[in-house]
Scaffold this active site. Structure first.
Site, PDB file in Angstrom:
ATOM      1  N   HIS A   1       0.587  -0.414  -0.056  1.00 16.16           N
ATOM      2  CA  HIS A   1       0.170  -0.140  -0.146  1.00 16.16           C
ATOM      3  C   HIS A   1       0.890   1.247  -0.166  1.00 16.16           C
ATOM      4  O   HIS A   1       0.031   1.978  -0.578  1.00 16.16           O
ATOM      5  CB  HIS A   1      -0.687   0.209   0.594  1.00 16.16           C
TER       6      HIS A   1
ATOM      7  N   ARG B   1      -4.796  -6.722 -18.685  1.00 17.76           N
ATOM      8  CA  ARG B   1      -3.835  -7.562 -19.502  1.00 17.76           C
ATOM      9  C   ARG B   1      -3.594  -9.198 -18.411  1.00 17.76           C
ATOM     10  O   ARG B   1      -2.878  -8.689 -18.052  1.00 17.76           O
ATOM     11  CB  ARG B   1      -2.459  -7.504 -20.346  1.00 17.76           C
TER      12      ARG B   1
ATOM     13  N   ARG C   1      -9.424  -9.356 -19.003  1.00 17.42           N
ATOM     14  CA  ARG C   1      -9.818 -10.149 -20.579  1.00 17.42           C
ATOM     15  C   ARG C   1      -8.341 -11.286 -19.847  1.00 17.42           C
ATOM     16  O   ARG C   1      -7.378 -11.290 -18.940  1.00 17.42           O
ATOM     17  CB  ARG C   1      -8.330  -9.561 -21.398  1.00 17.42           C
TER      18      ARG C   1
ATOM     19  N   GLU D   1      -9.379  -9.308 -33.617  1.00 19.83           N
ATOM     20  CA  GLU D   1      -8.109  -8.865 -32.939  1.00 19.83           C
ATOM     21  C   GLU D   1      -7.532  -9.404 -33.884  1.00 19.83           C
ATOM     22  O   GLU D   1      -6.837 -10.383 -34.996  1.00 19.83           O
ATOM     23  CB  GLU D   1      -7.262  -9.267 -32.339  1.00 19.83           C
TER      24      GLU D   1
ATOM     25  N   ASN E   1      -3.609  -4.369 -32.716  1.00 24.30           N
ATOM     26  CA  ASN E   1      -2.156  -4.249 -32.792  1.00 24.30           C
ATOM     27  C   ASN E   1      -1.674  -5.488 -33.812  1.00 24.30           C
ATOM     28  O   ASN E   1      -0.999  -6.100 -34.162  1.00 24.30           O
ATOM     29  CB  ASN E   1      -1.487  -4.646 -31.217  1.00 24.30           C
ATOM     30  N   ASP E   2      -2.662  -7.362 -32.649  1.00 23.50           N
ATOM     31  CA  ASP E   2      -2.704  -8.045 -33.983  1.00 23.50           C
ATOM     32  C   ASP E   2      -2.974  -7.650 -35.499  1.00 23.50           C
ATOM     33  O   ASP E   2      -3.249  -8.705 -36.077  1.00 23.50           O
ATOM     34  CB  ASP E   2      -3.172  -9.076 -32.832  1.00 23.50           C
TER      35      ASP E   2
ATOM     36  N   ARG F   1       4.656  -8.644 -35.984  1.00 28.19           N
ATOM     37  CA  ARG F   1       4.280  -7.557 -35.248  1.00 28.19           C
ATOM     38  C   ARG F   1       6.128  -7.614 -34.100  1.00 28.19           C
ATOM     39  O   ARG F   1       6.083  -6.092 -33.694  1.00 28.19           O
ATOM     40  CB  ARG F   1       3.772  -6.934 -34.018  1.00 28.19           C
TER      41      ARG F   1
ATOM     42  N   CYS G   1      -8.884  -1.405 -28.068  1.00 31.38           N
ATOM     43  CA  CYS G   1      -8.053  -1.291 -27.094  1.00 31.38           C
ATOM     44  C   CYS G   1      -6.353  -1.670 -27.370  1.00 31.38           C
ATOM     45  O   CYS G   1      -5.222  -1.143 -26.345  1.00 31.38           O
ATOM     46  CB  CYS G   1      -8.368  -2.359 -26.345  1.00 31.38           C
TER      47      CYS G   1
HETATM   48  C1  PEP Z   1      -3.738  -6.361 -29.725  1.00 28.97           C
HETATM   49  O1  PEP Z   1      -3.591  -6.870 -29.845  1.00 28.97           O
HETATM   50  O2  PEP Z   1      -4.640  -4.795 -29.805  1.00 28.97           O
HETATM   51  C2  PEP Z   1      -3.927  -5.834 -28.073  1.00 28.97           C
HETATM   52  C3  PEP Z   1      -4.464  -5.004 -27.697  1.00 28.97           C
HETATM   53  O3  PEP Z   1      -3.496  -7.128 -27.268  1.00 28.97           O
HETATM   54  P1  PEP Z   1      -1.966  -7.558 -27.604  1.00 28.97           P
HETATM   55  O4  PEP Z   1      -1.405  -5.970 -27.626  1.00 28.97           O
HETATM   56  O5  PEP Z   1      -2.153  -7.785 -25.702  1.00 28.97           O
HETATM   57  O6  PEP Z   1      -2.265  -8.839 -28.051  1.00 28.97           O
HETATM   58 MG    MG Z   2      -3.790  -8.962 -28.748  1.00 28.89          MG
END
Ligand code: PEP
Ligand code: MG
Length: 539
Positions: free
Chosen positions: A188, A295, A331, A429, A452-453, A463, A500
């Protein structure tokens, strides 16, 4: 010049004079006493006094850092009333005819060791709390006043360790930063430092005998370094960074508490992405409306074995409680690809990004998934939790997920374990999920686009591969068209859609996203206010 690295609790920069925080160690002697009843009455008085002090601290903390963070002092009050703890002290006084101070100090040490030996990180961190409450009672038994370490000019506190009550008792206007040799990021004390916006480092291997109060130091929370007696160039560079920080902070202050609404009245939710319980501080500090992506797989990384249901439950519960009634989207585990964990024993794969990962593991190894779902469902009663499933490609996967979720719910019901119905959503994704998003929208409460994916799979670009950076075009029209399609399909079914992935924080696209009709953007906490500013300036 002395430089040390540690773990950063709050990413800020500060420069100033050091105050080495010396705890006044209360020497407690064991003494034989005749009248054990009188000793127990003395103990009761000290506990009443301690409770009053904790109540005062609670009220001070509520004003300074908010109710959620102040809750630790309520916890301390409750711990002080714990029957096992009090009974252990009474037994010792009675059976050994010893003074209350010694009985409290010894019981405090025993309980603290017991907590420290537990597997659960959260319980481990309570070890410092039990020591803290015992020290308080001892000080009151000894008739000593609470040590408030008053100082006139703002300083950098350097200490071996700091307890939550020591941290909050400090006058925050007089503290520039702190650095400690010990401490855990789950404590804390760390949470309070984040809430107070104080640059802070813990786990710094400093030799305190080499450090004197009055020395100049720079605490760099971004590089996780503390420098004592810095060179003039380092001082100059630190001063510039502090100035930049002040400009940012001013911007931050003016936008806090304001709505994310365009001039024409369109509102958009700005939520934050986190990877651990301890990140919630940044979420609150940056005034995010909720957590859009926790995450959870980070709970599985960097350890030898699976986190237990209890460990996960504690983590989810803590996030939900700290966020009060704000939305917290957790998630389910997204292990695989770049997030490898030895104990999953997945073996080598030619194409791990397109391999055995995320929901695929959960659907094949149901026991792992069910443990996480149980922890998540149990935590639902402590706040506003939604569950989100990653790497979905088909309707059938969602059907299989719901079957498992129902199984877990039935098991919980039979065992009489309470839970609330959470909203359930999926990550979009994969291009496949985009193309069937019209059907998927009928099955879920929301979509969150993982750009991202989605970019990696749409453009066929790994990536992780540095050589392909120039080809990784996250503004590619294919991606933007896909986002639009997902939003439209969600809205046709009356569901909401957000982003996200990292693209959500791309300020060049904020206006485009609002125009596209996105309902939410979940980004790094530090980006919330920047996006709020852009949205508020939009027509
Ligand atoms: C994504 O793929 O955009 C995502 C938010 O998940 P991560 O980056 O954890 O794969
Ligand atoms: Mg992802």
């Amino acid at each position: 010049m002395l430089k040390y690295s540690g773990k950063s609790v709050y990413k800020g920069v500060a420069m100033g004079k050091v105050l080495v925080f010396n705890k006044e160690e209360d020497v407690v002697k064991r003494e034989k006493i005749e009248d054990t009843d009188a000793e127990i009455a003395r103990l009761a008085d000290a506990i009443v006094k301690s409770q009053k002090q904790l109540q005062d601290l609670y009220e001070k903390a509520v004003k300074e850092v908010g109710e959620a963070s102040a809750a630790i002092f309520e916890v301390h009050q409750m711990m002080m009333e714990d029957e096992d703890y009090i009974e252990a002290i009474h037994n010792m006084i009675r059976s050994e005819s010893i003074n209350a101070e010694f009985a409290v100090a010894t019981t405090g040490d025993n309980f603290s060791e017991m907590f420290a030996a537990m597997d659960d990180d959260y319980m481990k961190a309570r070890s410092a709390d039990v020591k803290d409450i015992s020290n308080r009672i001892v000080r009151n038994l000894l008739g000593k006043e609470a040590d408030d370490n008053n100082q006139s000019e703002p300083v950098i506190i350097v200490a071996d360790d700091l307890s939550p009550s020591e941290t909050v008792q400090m006058d925050k206007d007089k503290i520039l930063a702190f650095a400690t040799v010990h401490g855990s990021t789950n404590s804390h004390t760390a949470i309070l430092a984040r809430m107070m916006n104080i640059p802070a480092l813990i786990g710094v291997p400093m030799n305190l005998s080499e450090i004197q109060s009055g020395m100049v130091a720079i605490v760099d929370g971004v590089k996780a370094e503390i420098t004592f007696d810095p060179s003039s160039e380092e001082c100059l560079s630190a001063m510039n960074r502090i100035k930049e920080q002040e400009v940012q902070a001013k911007l931050l202050e003016t936008l806090k508490g304001k709505d994310n609404v365009t001039k024409s009245g369109r509102h958009i939710n700005l939520y934050a992405n986190i990877g651990s319980v301890s990140d919630v501080g940044y979420v609150l500090e940056n005034d995010a409306g909720g957590v859009g992506l926790f995450r959870s797989e980070f709970l599985y990384l960097g350890r030898e074995d699976f986190p237990t249901e209890e460990e996960q439950f504690q983590a989810y519960k803590q996030v939900a409680q700290t966020m009060a009634e704000k939305k917290v989207i957790i998630r389910t585990l997204d292990i695989g690809a770049d997030k490898q964990v030895d104990y999953f024993e997945m073996g080598k794969e030619e194409n791990p990004a397109m391999g055995y990962r995320a929901i695929r593991i959960c659907l094949k190894q149901k026991d792992i998934f069910k443990t996480q779902l149980r922890a998540l469902l149990r935590a639902t009663i402590y706040g506003n939790i939604s569950i989100m499933y990653p790497m979905i490609t088909s309707v059938s996967e969602v059907e299989q997920i719901y079957e498992i979720v129902d199984e877990v719910k039935n098991e919980l019901q039979s065992a009489g374990v309470a839970y609330k119905e959470p909203e359930q959503g999926i990550m979009i994704e994969t291009p496949a999920a985009v193309m069937v998003s019209d059907e998927l929208a009928k099955m879920v409460d929301f979509f969150s686009i993982g750009t991202n994916d989605l970019t990696q799979y749409t453009l066929a670009i790994d990536r992780q591969n540095e050589k392909l950076c120039d080809f990784y075009d996250s503004h590619h029209p294919a991606i933007l068209k896909m986002i639009q399609m997902v939003v439209d399909n969600a809205h046709k079914e009356g569901k909401w859609a957000g982003i996200c992935g990292e693209l959500g924080a791309d300020t060049e696209l904020t206006e485009t996203f609002v125009e596209m009709g996105l309902d939410e953007l979940s980004v790094a906490p530090s980006m919330i206010l920047k996006l709020r500013q852009i949205i508020r300036e939009m027509d």
